[in-house]
Design an enzyme around this catalytic site. Structure first.
Site, PDB file in Angstrom:
ATOM      1  N   ASN A 170       0.975  -1.248  -0.007  1.00 43.62           N
ATOM      2  CA  ASN A 170       0.113  -0.120  -0.186  1.00 43.62           C
ATOM      3  C   ASN A 170       0.862   1.261   0.045  1.00 43.62           C
ATOM      4  O   ASN A 170       1.327   1.479   0.929  1.00 43.62           O
ATOM      5  CB  ASN A 170      -0.839   0.141   1.391  1.00 43.62           C
ATOM      6  CG  ASN A 170      -2.042  -1.180   1.200  1.00 43.62           C
ATOM      7  OD1 ASN A 170      -2.774  -1.012   0.467  1.00 43.62           O
ATOM      8  ND2 ASN A 170      -1.641  -2.260   2.039  1.00 43.62           N
ATOM      9  N   GLU A 171       1.009   1.644  -1.215  1.00 45.31           N
ATOM     10  CA  GLU A 171       2.018   2.954  -1.305  1.00 45.31           C
ATOM     11  C   GLU A 171       1.472   3.959  -1.169  1.00 45.31           C
ATOM     12  O   GLU A 171       0.124   4.247  -0.669  1.00 45.31           O
ATOM     13  CB  GLU A 171       2.368   2.976  -2.850  1.00 45.31           C
ATOM     14  CG  GLU A 171       3.301   1.752  -3.218  1.00 45.31           C
ATOM     15  CD  GLU A 171       4.739   1.534  -2.904  1.00 45.31           C
ATOM     16  OE1 GLU A 171       5.093   2.249  -1.771  1.00 45.31           O
ATOM     17  OE2 GLU A 171       5.649   0.912  -3.299  1.00 45.31           O
TER      18      GLU A 171
END
Length: 641
Positions: A170-171
């Site tokens: 989850n950037e």
């Protein structure tokens, strides 16, 4: 053993020290100790669920952080009978596209480190599939979410954290309501993964990841973080505001999360970095040094210009009260720093050494300079290396590993073709035609043959001879240990074993050093420095009982990634402009490491640039603190082994 699980217990005074922190965290001496505690919590959970006749649902992570946790779980299975028969697992993520049999896949990683060694049922293992066709991917991700929900959700989620603040993949920009999905990887994430893929161009651009909301629905979350490289993002996550730019900060909203940290990863937290800002301090000499240098840098003043007001306005009034005046504090600190500076790193003969970092006697010392790879010696202490030789000491450089993994295929092919054209196979135990054929036809993830590794090691070896000759060292004083732990042909190395330690012991016994220099930089992305340092620690510890080591001092230098903080430095060796240039040229003899640095970590600069910038920055800080102005400084910390 219960410290990380009992969240309702608050130690006396702990609220004050952690008042800037928004997530519960526990700090351990090292990752080995911490990993055993986490593994025990997981084992206790599995056993308690088994006692109730229930399945235990685990969310699992990949990467370097959980490896020791998995190793301990495997040990418990083998030695203590811990069964995984009723365990169901869901992995966080997988690169896309990615075949399961690819040794960079997380499917391969999990089986290599855990699943192949325990009694878990194959149907209970769930890892995102990197081979699903793009048209079916949305439905596949929805089904992955449904499977987690159908088994009652995750009882325990193990996490790591990336430098971008990602959990799973989850950037930055990920939403708190995000579910399992395909995501584009951040550039920094790809840079960090580039050494695993032999270059950033080979890193997949996308990945499948559990979403933030999926993770937050877990009943229990433990996040692991080790090493200096994670310190900044750990502080931002634990002490900063919640933001999608640092997705890990969403964990502040989870009621049962613990960050498990080693001291390096926790080092930027206020309670460790500047504890005088959160509570009363025990003012040891080390703490005084740290605080006074911090105060100088914060106020942008030299040591001797600090005033009582500066101390009082920055949380250090109790130190001032204890010592009496800023003048006394300042002059003591100035003298301490001044006494670290020496142009005689082996000690200055016929001179009082009362206020010098090294002893005057013996005037000619036997010295071992341990270098984990065949270039750390000149990168980290090339100027000091040169001084020690010029000042007449018996210096031996000892390269602990062959360094062959850091030579690119293109570089090896070039040397093989030149060698083949020039001498054929006469007198050389490498079949260059075989090497050329292998390199031209090498398949993805294929491990180098013994001959290719031998050639790559030879390249590094000859570059080392060239560099050390330029420094002024005799060939007879150059030693190559080729420690066995390194010789896997892969980025992943074997654990340190007794034979590695025995080899290091043998060279120490042979040379009988008065000084040992070793790499204390544990930020090396693949851990070779740490293993090499542990080999030295173990060897010197064992030798204490065999030979007289009382007259041998151990000095630690930092490598290409970080420098010692000023308050940690015990010996500062100034370099002249000519010595800086000499060091640069010595580094450049390592031509196979130039231009395309394979294992650069998060820093894209070449090693000679990093080293030069670091040495000049250390000199600038000494200058800013009111000490003499130098072109550059190499720094060392004495270690009592």
């Amino acid at each position: 053993m219960t410290a990380i699980r009992n969240l309702n217990y608050v130690a006396p005074g702990k609220y004050e020290t952690t008042r800037f922190e928004k997530i519960h965290s526990e700090i351990f001496k090292n990752s080995q100790e911490a990993s055993k505690i986490v593994a025990l919590e997981i084992a206790d959970l599995i056993r308690s669920k088994q006692a109730e006749g229930q399945n235990c649902v685990l969310g699992l992570a990949t990467g370097s952080s959980p490896i020791l946790v998995y190793a301990e779980l495997v040990r418990m299975h083998r030695e203590e009978g811990l069964s995984f028969d009723s365990v169901i697992t869901f992995n966080l993520d997988e690169y896309y596209p990615m075949k399961k049999e690819n040794n960079q896949s997380y499917h391969y990683f999990m089986h290599e480190h855990l699943f192949n060694h325990i009694d878990i049922k194959a149907e209970n293992v769930h890892i995102p599939d990197g081979t699903v066709v793009i048209e079916d991917l949305n439905q596949y991700c929805a089904n992955y979410e449904a499977k987690i929900k159908n088994v009652g959700g995750l009882d325990f989620q193990l996490l790591g954290i990336g430098r971008t603040g990602h959990v799973g993949f989850n950037e930055p920009g990920s939403h708190t309501n995000s579910a399992t999905r395909l995501i584009t990887l951040d550039h920094i994430t790809k840079v960090d993964a580039s050494s695993d893929f032999n270059g950033i161009s080979n890193v997949p651009k996308r990945a499948i990841t559990m979403g933030v909301s999926t993770i937050l629905r877990s009943k229990r979350i433990v996040l692991l973080a080790w090493g200096q490289n994670k310190a900044a993002v750990v502080k931002r996550t634990i002490q900063g505001d919640i933001s999608s730019e640092i997705p890990a900060t969403f964990l502040q909203n989870h009621s049962n999360t613990t960050f498990v940290l080693d001291q390096s990863a926790a080092s930027h937290l206020t309670r460790l970095d500047t504890p005088w800002l959160v509570d009363e301090c025990v003012w040891t000499q080390e703490m005084k040094s740290k605080a006074i240098i911090w105060l100088c840098l914060k106020t942008k003043q030299s040591i001797l210009k600090l005033t009582d007001r500066d101390y009082n306005n920055n949380g250090m009034s109790d130190l001032l009260a204890q010592e009496g005046s800023a003048y006394d504090l300042n002059i003591n600190m100035f003298n301490k720093l001044q006494h670290t500076i020496t142009g005689w790193p082996g000690g200055k003969p016929n001179t009082s050494d009362t206020n010098r970092p090294e002893r005057a006697n013996p005037s000619i010392k036997n010295i071992i300079l341990f270098s984990p790879h065949p270039d750390d010696d000149v990168i980290s202490m090339g100027g000091t290396f040169s001084k020690l030789i010029r000042q007449g000491h018996n210096v031996h450089v000892v390269y602990q590993t062959s360094g062959n993994i850091a030579v690119t295929d293109d570089e090896a092919l070039k040397f093989a073709e030149v060698s083949n054209d020039f001498i054929g196979n006469n007198g050389i135990d490498i079949n260059f035609n075989s090497v050329i054929d292998f390199l031209k036809n090498k398949k993805e993830n294929q491990i180098d043959t013994i001959e290719v590794r031998k050639l790559k090691g030879l390249i590094r070896r000859r570059e080392s001879y060239a560099a050390t000759r330029y420094i002024g060292l005799k060939d007879d004083n150059i030693h190559f240990l080729d420690l066995p732990f390194y010789e896997t042909g892969q980025i992943k190395k074997n654990p340190l074993e007794l034979q590695d330690v025995a080899i290091v012991m043998e060279i120490i016994e042979k040379i009988k050093p008065h000084q040992v220099f070793a790499a204390g930089d544990l930020a090396d992305p693949h851990g070779t420095h740490e293993v090499c340092l542990n080999a030295i620690f173990e060897a010197m510890g064992k030798l204490k009982t065999k030979i007289d080591m009382s007259n041998c001092w151990l000095w630690l230098y930092r490598g290409a990634w970080h420098e010692w903080d000023i308050d940690e430095i015990d010996m500062a060796v100034p370099l002249s402009p000519d010595e800086v240039l000499l060091k640069r040229h010595a580094i450049l003899y390592h031509q196979s490491q130039k231009d395309r640095v394979m294992f650069q970590g998060s820093d894209s600069r070449e090693f000679w640039v990093r080293a030069e910038d670091r040495n000049k920055n250390t000199a600038k800080i000494y200058d800013d603190l009111g000490l003499a102005e130098y072109e550059a400084i190499e720094a060392f910390k004495r270690f009592d082994y």
